[in-house]
Write an enzyme that holds these catalytic residues in place. Structure first.
Site, PDB file in Angstrom:
ATOM      1  N   GLY A  76       0.784  -1.227   0.000  1.00  0.00           N
ATOM      2  CA  GLY A  76       0.000   0.000   0.000  1.00  0.00           C
ATOM      3  C   GLY A  76       0.815   1.277   0.000  1.00  0.00           C
ATOM      4  O   GLY A  76       0.241   2.367   0.030  1.00  0.00           O
ATOM      5  N   GLU A 134       4.869  -6.040   1.836  1.00  0.00           N
ATOM      6  CA  GLU A 134       4.561  -6.459   0.460  1.00  0.00           C
ATOM      7  C   GLU A 134       4.404  -5.270  -0.473  1.00  0.00           C
ATOM      8  O   GLU A 134       3.315  -5.018  -0.992  1.00  0.00           O
ATOM      9  CB  GLU A 134       3.260  -7.268   0.463  1.00  0.00           C
ATOM     10  CG  GLU A 134       3.334  -8.526   1.291  1.00  0.00           C
ATOM     11  CD  GLU A 134       1.963  -9.182   1.485  1.00  0.00           C
ATOM     12  OE1 GLU A 134       0.932  -8.534   1.219  1.00  0.00           O
ATOM     13  OE2 GLU A 134       1.947 -10.335   1.905  1.00  0.00           O
ATOM     14  N   PRO A 135       5.466  -4.517  -0.701  1.00  0.00           N
ATOM     15  CA  PRO A 135       5.335  -3.379  -1.617  1.00  0.00           C
ATOM     16  C   PRO A 135       5.216  -3.855  -3.063  1.00  0.00           C
ATOM     17  O   PRO A 135       5.922  -4.773  -3.484  1.00  0.00           O
ATOM     18  CB  PRO A 135       6.650  -2.616  -1.419  1.00  0.00           C
ATOM     19  CG  PRO A 135       7.633  -3.660  -0.983  1.00  0.00           C
ATOM     20  CD  PRO A 135       6.843  -4.674  -0.199  1.00  0.00           C
ATOM     21  N   GLY A 136       4.318  -3.254  -3.798  1.00  0.00           N
ATOM     22  CA  GLY A 136       4.205  -3.534  -5.229  1.00  0.00           C
ATOM     23  C   GLY A 136       4.441  -2.235  -5.982  1.00  0.00           C
ATOM     24  O   GLY A 136       5.509  -1.980  -6.547  1.00  0.00           O
ATOM     25  N   ARG A 137       3.421  -1.368  -5.907  1.00  0.00           N
ATOM     26  CA  ARG A 137       3.463  -0.074  -6.585  1.00  0.00           C
ATOM     27  C   ARG A 137       4.768   0.694  -6.325  1.00  0.00           C
ATOM     28  O   ARG A 137       5.373   1.248  -7.235  1.00  0.00           O
ATOM     29  CB  ARG A 137       2.281   0.767  -6.068  1.00  0.00           C
ATOM     30  CG  ARG A 137       2.066   2.071  -6.781  1.00  0.00           C
ATOM     31  CD  ARG A 137       1.054   2.936  -6.000  1.00  0.00           C
ATOM     32  NE  ARG A 137      -0.137   2.233  -5.608  1.00  0.00           N
ATOM     33  CZ  ARG A 137      -1.236   2.116  -6.357  1.00  0.00           C
ATOM     34  NH1 ARG A 137      -1.289   2.676  -7.535  1.00  0.00           N
ATOM     35  NH2 ARG A 137      -2.279   1.453  -5.904  1.00  0.00           N
ATOM     36  N   ARG A 156      -6.140   2.942 -15.385  1.00  0.00           N
ATOM     37  CA  ARG A 156      -6.271   3.600 -14.076  1.00  0.00           C
ATOM     38  C   ARG A 156      -7.063   4.921 -14.111  1.00  0.00           C
ATOM     39  O   ARG A 156      -7.903   5.148 -13.238  1.00  0.00           O
ATOM     40  CB  ARG A 156      -4.906   3.786 -13.424  1.00  0.00           C
ATOM     41  CG  ARG A 156      -4.165   2.440 -13.225  1.00  0.00           C
ATOM     42  CD  ARG A 156      -2.924   2.555 -12.344  1.00  0.00           C
ATOM     43  NE  ARG A 156      -3.287   2.822 -10.958  1.00  0.00           N
ATOM     44  CZ  ARG A 156      -3.232   3.997 -10.399  1.00  0.00           C
ATOM     45  NH1 ARG A 156      -2.780   5.039 -11.077  1.00  0.00           N
ATOM     46  NH2 ARG A 156      -3.628   4.163  -9.145  1.00  0.00           N
ATOM     47  N   CYS A 173     -12.230   2.856 -28.211  1.00  0.00           N
ATOM     48  CA  CYS A 173     -13.592   3.291 -28.529  1.00  0.00           C
ATOM     49  C   CYS A 173     -14.456   3.451 -27.291  1.00  0.00           C
ATOM     50  O   CYS A 173     -15.413   2.691 -27.069  1.00  0.00           O
ATOM     51  CB  CYS A 173     -14.207   2.309 -29.511  1.00  0.00           C
ATOM     52  SG  CYS A 173     -13.319   2.336 -31.057  1.00  0.00           S
ATOM     53  N   GLU A 174     -14.098   4.389 -26.474  1.00  0.00           N
ATOM     54  CA  GLU A 174     -14.851   4.741 -25.265  1.00  0.00           C
ATOM     55  C   GLU A 174     -14.602   6.222 -25.035  1.00  0.00           C
ATOM     56  O   GLU A 174     -13.442   6.647 -25.033  1.00  0.00           O
ATOM     57  CB  GLU A 174     -14.298   4.029 -24.022  1.00  0.00           C
ATOM     58  CG  GLU A 174     -14.292   2.537 -24.081  1.00  0.00           C
ATOM     59  CD  GLU A 174     -15.382   1.910 -23.238  1.00  0.00           C
ATOM     60  OE1 GLU A 174     -16.036   2.637 -22.470  1.00  0.00           O
ATOM     61  OE2 GLU A 174     -15.569   0.701 -23.375  1.00  0.00           O
ATOM     62  N   TYR A 226       0.624  -1.284 -12.108  1.00  0.00           N
ATOM     63  CA  TYR A 226      -0.806  -1.442 -12.403  1.00  0.00           C
ATOM     64  C   TYR A 226      -1.230  -0.823 -13.728  1.00  0.00           C
ATOM     65  O   TYR A 226      -2.385  -0.444 -13.895  1.00  0.00           O
ATOM     66  CB  TYR A 226      -1.654  -0.877 -11.253  1.00  0.00           C
ATOM     67  CG  TYR A 226      -1.369  -1.556  -9.931  1.00  0.00           C
ATOM     68  CD1 TYR A 226      -1.705  -2.902  -9.737  1.00  0.00           C
ATOM     69  CD2 TYR A 226      -0.747  -0.879  -8.891  1.00  0.00           C
ATOM     70  CE1 TYR A 226      -1.431  -3.532  -8.538  1.00  0.00           C
ATOM     71  CE2 TYR A 226      -0.475  -1.510  -7.687  1.00  0.00           C
ATOM     72  CZ  TYR A 226      -0.818  -2.832  -7.511  1.00  0.00           C
ATOM     73  OH  TYR A 226      -0.541  -3.452  -6.320  1.00  0.00           O
TER      74      TYR A 226
HETATM   75  N1  LLP Z   1      -0.454  -7.230  -0.605  1.00  0.00           N
HETATM   76  C1  LLP Z   1      -1.731  -7.509  -0.883  1.00  0.00           C
HETATM   77  C2  LLP Z   1      -2.392  -8.584  -0.173  1.00  0.00           C
HETATM   78  C3  LLP Z   1      -2.409  -6.761  -1.860  1.00  0.00           C
HETATM   79  O1  LLP Z   1      -3.680  -7.034  -2.123  1.00  0.00           O
HETATM   80  C4  LLP Z   1      -1.740  -5.729  -2.550  1.00  0.00           C
HETATM   81  C5  LLP Z   1      -2.414  -4.930  -3.580  1.00  0.00           C
HETATM   82  C6  LLP Z   1      -0.388  -5.492  -2.242  1.00  0.00           C
HETATM   83  C7  LLP Z   1       0.214  -6.252  -1.257  1.00  0.00           C
HETATM   84  C8  LLP Z   1       0.429  -4.451  -2.938  1.00  0.00           C
HETATM   85  O2  LLP Z   1      -0.039  -3.171  -2.770  1.00  0.00           O
HETATM   86  P1  LLP Z   1       0.850  -1.957  -3.302  1.00  0.00           P
HETATM   87  O3  LLP Z   1       2.109  -1.940  -2.499  1.00  0.00           O
HETATM   88  O4  LLP Z   1       1.126  -2.201  -4.742  1.00  0.00           O
HETATM   89  O5  LLP Z   1       0.033  -0.765  -3.088  1.00  0.00           O
HETATM   90  N2  LLP Z   1      -5.003  -1.737  -9.257  1.00  0.00           N
HETATM   91  C9  LLP Z   1      -4.932  -0.768  -8.180  1.00  0.00           C
HETATM   92  C10 LLP Z   1      -4.169  -1.307  -6.992  1.00  0.00           C
HETATM   93  C11 LLP Z   1      -4.687  -2.621  -6.488  1.00  0.00           C
HETATM   94  C12 LLP Z   1      -3.912  -3.142  -5.324  1.00  0.00           C
HETATM   95  C13 LLP Z   1      -4.323  -4.528  -5.014  1.00  0.00           C
HETATM   96  N3  LLP Z   1      -3.608  -5.138  -3.941  1.00  0.00           N
HETATM   97  C14 LLP Z   1      -4.336   0.515  -8.720  1.00  0.00           C
HETATM   98  O6  LLP Z   1      -4.008   0.587  -9.898  1.00  0.00           O
HETATM   99  O7  LLP Z   1      -4.196   1.499  -7.988  1.00  0.00           O
END
Ligand code: LLP
Length: 434
Positions: A250, A292-295, A332, A363-364, A392
């Site tokens: 998050g 758990e960083p993703g973004r 997004r 086409c939207e 994402y």
């Molecule tokens: N851990 C779990 C269990 C999650 O569900 C998520 C994201 C993460 C970690 C990673 O979160 P992050 O660090 O990336 O914020 N599609 C949306 C974001 C969906 C996130 C879903 N879960 C967007 O484009 O903003």
């Protein structure tokens, strides 16, 4: 203009009016690989990995950084991140196969998801993934069935009932959520009891994920004591030994200048302090901390490059500048109302101009990438760069309008390496049976 550079990867420069990333001129990359094009900066990716590991371990030595693949994954990226010492959070058999194919260590994989299939769970058990993050009773029953004498380390996903103040589509830790065992209605305790009795499951810890992106520390600071209260109660009532606490992901990134993301250190400080303090107050041994960083690992490292095509001026109303990508590679803005800045990569030094909206080619009518942005008067062939496009966008990309998903290049020290080619028309028809 150049103030926008801070949203781009750290190697981004403006030289003679041209944006460069990783020592490569963006317009030149477009000539070589075509547009739309996604460029990832290797140095920035490594900086983020080291930033999370460093800032957290400095404050909480036993921290494990697990990359949330849903932000974007492919084999080259997985190999790079594994090389930096990250584990992987996967949410599907697909993500699992990609990271395994890239050589990730199975024991450092965390398998998430609110409806893992029997096949996915069987694959996870068969490949020896480190942790399964169990989300519901159905899954615990499936694990029981599939274990075949094995004992799988499991975390339970909890919904602590905390609002992270983000978009409702990306809010997960509140009571009204499809994810996890709720703390308020006794389901979480029931799951602890079940897992405690199980021979298939070894319950080693608890997990929660509040939502994404989270720009404040408060949701983490509130959720950690709530979950550790539960851990203390479960220790007392059912002998739960909390070896691991995963606080999910998050962590925010800066998409636009007026909403800067907090530094990694701010999250690390708040989270490490909250965990330590809450454990001390409840006389719990400090668990390993999983994040758990993703973004925040890939977001700033990625830049989307588009070519300008049609420009439609509606006097007194609006000017639409259409580009050759849009909602198929970046849903997004359409899905969440997400905001992006934009830079003209081949005329980056120019000021002023007119207020326009950047439209995609799909086409939207809702396919607008950026609303009302002041840019130098645009002409067909200009290159637009969207910063903070690493997370994402590609992972949520579609083939809408039978479009081709864009290629991805990794840049470093003036070199560009194609890590995913552009799709072809043959790719579009590959799964058809005639
Ligand atoms: N851990 C779990 C269990 C999650 O569900 C998520 C994201 C993460 C970690 C990673 O979160 P992050 O660090 O990336 O914020 N599609 C949306 C974001 C969906 C996130 C879903 N879960 C967007 O484009 O903003």
């Amino acid at each position: 203009m150049s103030d926008k550079l801070i949203l781009f990867p750290e190697t981004a420069r403006i030289e003679r009016g041209h944006l460069s990333i990783g020592g490569r001129d963006a317009a030149e990359l477009c000539r070589e690989f075509g547009t739309p094009l996604y460029v990832f900066d290797e140095a920035m990716l490594r900086t983020q990995c080291r930033g999370f590991i460093g800032e957290f371990r400095q404050r909480y030595p036993d921290t494990r950084v697990v990359y949330a693949c849903k932000a974007f994954i492919n084999r080259a990226l997985a190999a790079l991140l594994a090389g930096e010492g990250l584990g992987f959070d996967v949410v599907s058999g697909g993500e699992l196969s990609i990271v395994l194919a890239a050589g990730a260590a199975p024991e450092r994989i965390y398998f998430h998801g609110n409806n893992k299939s029997r096949e996915e769970l069987a694959a996870a058990l068969g490949r020896g993934v480190g942790r399964i993050v169990a989300d519901n009773f159905h899954e615990l029953a499936l694990l029981e069935e599939l274990a075949a004498g094995r004992r799988q380390k499991v975390l339970l996903r909890l919904t602590p009932g905390i609002d992270p103040h983000t978009h409702k589509f990306t809010t997960t830790g509140i009571v009204d959520s499809k994810f996890g065992f709720s703390l308020v209605d006794g389901q979480a305790e029931e799951a602890v009891k079940l897992a405690g009795r199980s021979r298939a499951v070894e319950l080693v810890g608890l997990h929660f994920h509040l939502g994404s992106p989270i720009f404040e520390m408060e949701p983490y600071e509130k959720a950690i004591p709530v979950v550790l209260d539960f851990a203390a109660a479960m220790k007392e009532r059912h002998g739960l030994a909390l070896q691991e606490l995963s606080i999910g992901g998050g962590f925010a990134v800066s998409y636009v200048l007026d909403r800067p993301a907090p530094p990694i250190a701010a999250y690390a400080e708040a989270i490490a302090t909250a965990v330590r303090e809450a454990c001390r107050q409840r006389r719990l041994a400090g668990p390993a901390l999983v994040i758990e960083p993703g973004r925040s690992i890939v977001g700033r490292a990625g830049v989307a490059l588009y070519s300008v095509g049609a420009v439609k001026r509606i006097p007194g109303v609006r000017t639409y500048v259409s580009v050759d990508g849009g909602m198929a590679d970046n849903i997004r803005p359409a899905l969440y109302g997400a905001k992006y800045e934009v830079l003209v990569a081949n005329r980056a030094g120019e000021e002023g101009g007119e207020v326009v909206s950047i439209a995609g080619k799909f086409c939207e009518s809702g396919d607008i990438l950026v609303q009302d942005v002041r840019l130098p008067a645009l002409r067909a062939g200009d290159i637009l760069a969207l910063p903070a496009a690493g997370a994402y966008c590609l992972s949520m990309a579609s083939n809408y309008n039978s479009s081709l998903k864009p290629p991805v290049v990794l840049v470093k020290d003036g070199q560009a390496r194609l890590i995913r080619r552009r799709e072809s028309y043959d790719d579009l028809m590959r799964c058809d049976e005639v």
